[in-house]
Design an enzyme around this catalytic site. Sequence first.
Site, PDB file in Angstrom:
ATOM      1  N   ASP A  42      -0.856   2.095   8.637  1.00 46.60           N
ATOM      2  CA  ASP A  42      -1.442   1.436   9.811  1.00 46.60           C
ATOM      3  C   ASP A  42      -0.508   1.379  11.015  1.00 46.60           C
ATOM      4  OD1 ASP A  42      -4.039   0.775   8.964  1.00 46.60           O
ATOM      5  OD2 ASP A  42      -3.267  -0.886   7.764  1.00 46.60           O
ATOM      6  N   ARG A  71     -28.620  13.874  28.277  1.00 50.13           N
ATOM      7  CA  ARG A  71     -27.878  14.951  28.950  1.00 50.13           C
ATOM      8  C   ARG A  71     -27.775  16.195  28.078  1.00 50.13           C
ATOM      9  NH1 ARG A  71     -23.402  11.474  30.237  1.00 50.13           N
ATOM     10  NH2 ARG A  71     -22.109  12.937  29.065  1.00 50.13           N
ATOM     11  N   GLY A  99       0.834  -1.199   0.000  1.00 50.98           N
ATOM     12  CA  GLY A  99       0.000   0.000   0.000  1.00 50.98           C
ATOM     13  C   GLY A  99       0.865   1.244   0.000  1.00 50.98           C
ATOM     14  N   GLY A 113       4.341  -7.271   4.304  1.00 47.13           N
ATOM     15  CA  GLY A 113       4.414  -8.184   3.173  1.00 47.13           C
ATOM     16  C   GLY A 113       5.656  -7.915   2.339  1.00 47.13           C
ATOM     17  N   GLY A 128     -12.102  13.373  19.563  1.00 44.69           N
ATOM     18  CA  GLY A 128     -13.081  13.194  20.624  1.00 44.69           C
ATOM     19  C   GLY A 128     -14.361  12.538  20.131  1.00 44.69           C
ATOM     20  N   ALA A 129     -14.223  11.513  19.302  1.00 44.84           N
ATOM     21  CA  ALA A 129     -15.405  10.807  18.805  1.00 44.84           C
ATOM     22  C   ALA A 129     -16.106  10.104  19.956  1.00 44.84           C
ATOM     23  CB  ALA A 129     -14.997   9.796  17.732  1.00 44.84           C
ATOM     24  N   VAL A 169     -26.761  16.349  21.344  1.00 47.05           N
ATOM     25  CA  VAL A 169     -27.673  15.834  20.342  1.00 47.05           C
ATOM     26  C   VAL A 169     -26.975  15.280  19.106  1.00 47.05           C
ATOM     27  CG1 VAL A 169     -29.621  17.202  21.047  1.00 47.05           C
ATOM     28  CG2 VAL A 169     -27.932  18.177  19.479  1.00 47.05           C
ATOM     29  N   ASN A 170     -25.676  15.339  19.070  1.00 50.89           N
ATOM     30  CA  ASN A 170     -25.009  14.785  17.899  1.00 50.89           C
ATOM     31  C   ASN A 170     -23.839  13.939  18.353  1.00 50.89           C
ATOM     32  OD1 ASN A 170     -22.365  16.387  17.920  1.00 50.89           O
ATOM     33  ND2 ASN A 170     -23.934  17.964  18.101  1.00 50.89           N
ATOM     34  N   GLU A 185     -12.712  -0.325   8.766  1.00 56.26           N
ATOM     35  CA  GLU A 185     -13.380  -1.178   7.770  1.00 56.26           C
ATOM     36  C   GLU A 185     -13.295  -2.663   8.107  1.00 56.26           C
ATOM     37  OE1 GLU A 185     -11.398  -0.963   3.878  1.00 56.26           O
ATOM     38  OE2 GLU A 185      -9.451  -0.909   4.858  1.00 56.26           O
TER      39      GLU A 185
END
Lengths: 322, 322, 322, 322
Positions: free
Chosen positions: D131, D215, D14, D107, D189-190, D218-219, D226
């Site tokens: 990665d 609390r 890759g 690889g 901060g997901a 809202v999102n 994957e």
Amino acid sequence: MKEIKRIGLITSGGDAPGMNAAIRSVVRTAESKGIEVYAFLRGYAGILDKEYKVLKFSDVGGIMEKGGTILRTARVLEFKLPEVRKEAADILRELKIEALVVIGGEGSLTGAKLLMEEQDIPVVGIPGSIDNDIPQTDMCIGVDTCLNTTIEAMQKLKDTASSHERAFIVEVMGRGSGYIALMSALSVGAEAVIIPETPVDFKAIAERIWEERQRGKVNSIIVVAEGAASAYTVARHLENRIGFETRITILGHIVRGGSPSAFDRILASRMGYEAIKSIVEGEYGVMIALSRSNMIRVPIESVLSEKKELDMEILKLAKILS
Amino acid sequence: MKEIKRIGLITSGGDAPGMNAAIRSVVRTAESKGIEVYAFLRGYAGILDKEYKVLKFSDVGGIMEKGGTILRTARVLEFKLPEVRKEAADILRELKIEALVVIGGEGSLTGAKLLMEEQDIPVVGIPGSIDNDIPQTDMCIGVDTCLNTTIEAMQKLKDTASSHERAFIVEVMGRGSGYIALMSALSVGAEAVIIPETPVDFKAIAERIWEERQRGKVNSIIVVAEGAASAYTVARHLENRIGFETRITILGHIVRGGSPSAFDRILASRMGYEAIKSIVEGEYGVMIALSRSNMIRVPIESVLSEKKELDMEILKLAKILS
Amino acid sequence: MKEIKRIGLITSGGDAPGMNAAIRSVVRTAESKGIEVYAFLRGYAGILDKEYKVLKFSDVGGIMEKGGTILRTARVLEFKLPEVRKEAADILRELKIEALVVIGGEGSLTGAKLLMEEQDIPVVGIPGSIDNDIPQTDMCIGVDTCLNTTIEAMQKLKDTASSHERAFIVEVMGRGSGYIALMSALSVGAEAVIIPETPVDFKAIAERIWEERQRGKVNSIIVVAEGAASAYTVARHLENRIGFETRITILGHIVRGGSPSAFDRILASRMGYEAIKSIVEGEYGVMIALSRSNMIRVPIESVLSEKKELDMEILKLAKILS
Amino acid sequence: MKEIKRIGLITSGGDAPGMNAAIRSVVRTAESKGIEVYAFLRGYAGILDKEYKVLKFSDVGGIMEKGGTILRTARVLEFKLPEVRKEAADILRELKIEALVVIGGEGSLTGAKLLMEEQDIPVVGIPGSIDNDIPQTDMCIGVDTCLNTTIEAMQKLKDTASSHERAFIVEVMGRGSGYIALMSALSVGAEAVIIPETPVDFKAIAERIWEERQRGKVNSIIVVAEGAASAYTVARHLENRIGFETRITILGHIVRGGSPSAFDRILASRMGYEAIKSIVEGEYGVMIALSRSNMIRVPIESVLSEKKELDMEILKLAKILS
């Protein structure tokens, strides 16, 4: 109407992001019409030096996203002399070049106009100038990218400014024009902007910063166009008057660089295409212009007879909003 | 081991992008352990002025992506006096603050070390410095973002440089350190770099540019650290020696700003977390450091007893590659 | 003419970068004229729910550079009912709101028009829409930033595409409009673009990619507007026809975000300013529009009676240039 | 020790941003030592096809800032067969290539190791992989840029997310590794991250989002690698459980592109330089690695005998901080 087989192409004057997209569009559109493109290096200098490349479809692959111009550019002072223009015209004729596309600012367009008037070389102009100082077109190639680059830099200053209690002075390009300074000041909410179009009032600026400091705002950004004052002069005045520590940034040529914005890529692609259409239709002595969302053709002579003024309402707006 | 209920937090010295991510991590990790965070404004000055906010989880929402520091920062010269440090310690005790997290550079860490030695205030340090001049950690918070900002600006210069026949001189931060200048010069392939760690040889630079020009390269970028020379000095020398037109950019505080890179966000988040873990485990007088991919704790005293040297092999490498 | 003391403000429909700059401009210009701004949350829903904040000068500091809208936005389906609009008008009257500024797209402007027609609420519209689908203004707020975001993403794909021998399919927003797809395809030189305005011809696309592969071009980018086909459909068709490995990117809402470009900041600032001027001068039922470089006011009714068509010449251009 | 006169160079597997900087460094450092570089196209395939260019100093000008690899890359499945490796070795010997530099992931390094073991071709490896899955080096080329690209996209989503009441699901690369997903989730901060290293608990994610909604938040942004699940699967689960509207972004190959960050340029430049030094000193079978701030050489065999594990403490940290 005579069918055109070969044209010349130059980028001239100050470089502007998007010029490469215009080159690509001129070359590929021309090829689609069976027209060969002789691209001269370093503006009018390349004609005089007979330095050119014949550009084909694949030669302009991968250039659209690059800042600057692959043809390089220069300001050629001797092109102000009629005998030098005659020399250039002779070379163009010798190379069997039937029309010339000139991408550049007012000086470059003036050269083009004279080449046509005096030497009967058919020309078409494309306006490229980061100062947006060319009349009769809503925007010039390069303006949009230049403003984005400028405000990105200033936005970073705001980050650090808000961590400190200082005044930051940013000097931007603009010898005769305060366009970049004013528009970028508006876009980042700068506390003051100093431009060549209006007298500098250091006292008023110092007072404003002083008042804001009294109201709790401890940092400020002052944008100055190089044609109005140097950042060092501004710093000295402010430090004297308000005892405020200042820090200086001089953006210099950074604002000419950068990968062109979508706006500039689209504008330049459309203008290059329209320039070739104008040539195919035998319409010369015109500059391609953006009018609302359309491409139009305006006589270069009429463009050069006007002067584009800065919209002073925007200065007023910048003051209200910051 | 005593359970900690309340800690203090400051950002001190020059601001660095990522400091907000560290603040967020300290506050949220502390809250998850039942510890309250008193965040003082403007570094040590905020302690002396008793200016603080109690920061909760939601107070630090949306700050990670911002450059600068929401706590502001300052260099507090009087903190060099023992009596001032005593005053600060008294205030911390009065506020029932049981430990202090200090995010900053060498000067700030020195203050922290002395607070602990003299006044018995438990401290933990987090290294933040765009110059990467703090020993025993692979990287300091802010370095990565600063270099990205610097090379983005320089890359734009390269665009326009390649359209002209000129030398572009870029002055970057670095009073005592050539780190930013050297690393950014390497990253953009600048033709020369001038740093405080080695003597400036204008003759050699001029010769190199001259030779490259003879070989056909008509433009060049010269990076100079502010601590080595000013851009104007460099310009004067080069113009005198080679008659080359030069253009100047002074990046100034721009390189301190910008939204932190992923590297800085991750580094700062991990360091803030580790700082609280160290406090919970009762380990003080340490600085959190990155070692390979791990967080470690090193005695501040040992950090301050060393001096981080610039890797001169990188200077050699920069010369080979450009 | 009656002096206005209090106005309402909403952002409605799909969010667009630059909406915050418009909010800031409305609020600060209004304050400079002695007008109070009641800003409702989530578009028309906030009026019905009486959810609002009174915004002052300092409340809108630091928002210009942020994507999205601090007022949030929503599509409020029940606003299509006359009785719901009456309810909203009653609430506006109850709050002594004398005029309403609506920032949004066609649906939002339709709501505004009906509020004025049926309920006699004075309204002024500001066009915000990333699809640039609102007639009579050269550009809508958000378009410029959206295109920049889109092409930056695609440009990154080009990097990796040129390292591989594959077709990359990028799905972009645009249910009813191919504007973003077409303009971004033009801006990055995509090999094909699939838009709702023209029938999809998978066979022609496959043939073109096949021919280019024969000529040595081993990778390609295909842009598809979500309203024309899904990326997966396109992938299946191409893999079936040409045995080419494909890779998919779905940009989704990314293109709505990002810090607004200079263009959008300036446009939004000017439009907000002009909206307040219109209110001060008692001119209602109009939408602020950009015409050449000027702010003009056009009747909302006239805007809604037209449909903005995609310029098909640009599709032709995109094909010639790629 | 035998003096080396000619080496081979490939990028394989890759592509990763920074590979071009490594190519540039290998070529220019080699030239400074009098070594010629035969650069093969498309990894091991180019050896088998005898497709190569001899790269000189000026051939690698202007490539450092480009994403991807100018040598192209490929995964060559038949290289798993010993007879194919013998064929490649014969070609290398025939071309009088005395050593081979392989830039790539696990690889590719396996192929290099086998070429040396079985065929006695001296090899040196340089770790390139977005990665960050190669042991014994602190970082691989491409990781830093990839994370910056990923978080920039996600940051834009956050803008628009905060204007709406929705869950945004972002699918990122990572078939066998959750590194990109986890690190980017931490960096923005997901609200949740789904990776192949741990079982997916849709119920827990749905509950968390539900609680946050109660609390007032809202999102939310959910990042998914994957290799763990598709964005569509995640969307279906969440919509079923919480009746929340979701929106999908699939970044795809975008994260492989982009101009390399300063970190990747410096890392790649140093690694290329060190690879040539290793060859000049006759040390083969090694991979160049970053250890703290130093370049070291580690036996490829030892690298391949380990497996780099994701640091699960970081998953914990991500949960505490978001």
